[in-house]
Write an enzyme that holds these catalytic residues in place. Structure first.
Site, short mmCIF file in Angstrom:
data_model
loop_
_atom_site.label_atom_id
_atom_site.label_comp_id
_atom_site.label_asym_id
_atom_site.label_seq_id
_atom_site.Cartn_x
_atom_site.Cartn_y
_atom_site.Cartn_z
N SER A 1 0.58 -1.33 -0.26
CA SER A 1 -0.20 -0.16 -0.33
C SER A 1 0.83 1.33 -0.11
CB SER A 1 -1.12 -0.23 1.15
OG SER A 1 -2.18 0.81 1.40
N HIS B 1 -7.60 -5.51 0.06
CA HIS B 1 -6.79 -4.89 0.15
C HIS B 1 -5.80 -5.80 1.63
CE1 HIS B 1 -3.41 -1.28 -0.54
NE2 HIS B 1 -3.87 -0.74 1.23
N ASP C 1 -10.04 -5.27 -4.26
CA ASP C 1 -9.13 -3.94 -3.08
C ASP C 1 -9.97 -2.79 -3.24
OD1 ASP C 1 -7.98 -2.01 -2.42
OD2 ASP C 1 -6.05 -3.28 -2.87
#
Length: 223
Positions: A119, A204, A173
């Site tokens: 991320s 995610h 996601d």
């Protein structure tokens, strides 16, 4: 000796470290979030890879009502073209440079160092790796995007033009849409970077099948 100001969790191999993975966490997490992944990688018992999981500094995050949390940079909006605060990205890049330099001064060559991240951490790892002035062993960018959205970073360095890049993304996601990861992938492919893309049936996050694949990729780059 250059010493990074970043606090971190370090997982040493049983033998003397001759390679290193620097793994950056996501927004609001810490190095402790990914440190437990090392046993799950099921590396050979005689591996010589040091894992470093740095903690991002605390900073106010605009999209979270200014709440202070560990973040590699401020996220100003959900608009991909105005999401990443570049001042923060550059500050984090400088901190990662210091971490890399620490490893080099300890005897680990740059081409035995992988920059990895999830991320926000993946954003910084990809940005830093593409611009770094010495060849790295690899760049791993998980569930992330480019801070410049639809263009590659400025001041790309030829040193890592042929470095292997691994991009993973979850098809479900909803935090970092897969389209943003694919946008980064398209830009890299168009410029002939050695990038490998794989999608997983996940949100995610990371999942066991992916961890197995990551382990094989890491071993391939560092052996």
């Amino acid at each position: 000796m250059t010493t990074s100001s970043l606090e971190r969790i370090t997982v040493e191999p049983k033998s003397t470290a001759q390679a290193c993975v620097i793994w950056l966490h996501g927004l609001g997490d810490s190095g402790a979030g990914f440190a437990p992944i090392v046993p799950s990688l099921k590396l050979p018992s005689d591996h010589n890879i040091r894992f470093i999981f740095p903690h991002a500094p605390d900073r106010a995050v605009t999209i979270n009502q200014g709440y202070v949390m560990k973040a590699w940079y401020d996220i100003k909006s959900m608009d991909l073209h105005n999401r990443a605060d570049m001042t923060g990205v550059l500050e984090s890049e400088a901190s990662i440079h210091q971490l890399i330099e620490e490893q080099i001064q300890s005897g680990i060559h740059a081409d035995k160092i992988i920059l990895a991240g999830f991320s926000q951490g993946g954003v910084v790892s990809l940005f830093t790796g593409l611009r770094y002035s010495q060849k790295l062993a690899g760049i791993m960018a998980l569930s992330c995007y480019l801070p410049n959205a639809d263009k590659l970073p400025e001041n790309l360095h030829e040193a890592n033009k042929t470095t292997n890049i691994l991009q993973n993304h979850g098809a479900q996601d909803e935090v970092v849409l897969m389209s943003s990861g694919k946008m980064a992938n398209k830009l890299l492919v168009e410029q002939n970077y050695n990038v490998q893309w794989k999608t997983y049936n996940m949100p995610h996050s990371v999942l066991p099948e992916q961890i197995d694949d990551i382990s094989l990729w890491i071993q391939k780059q560092l052996t």
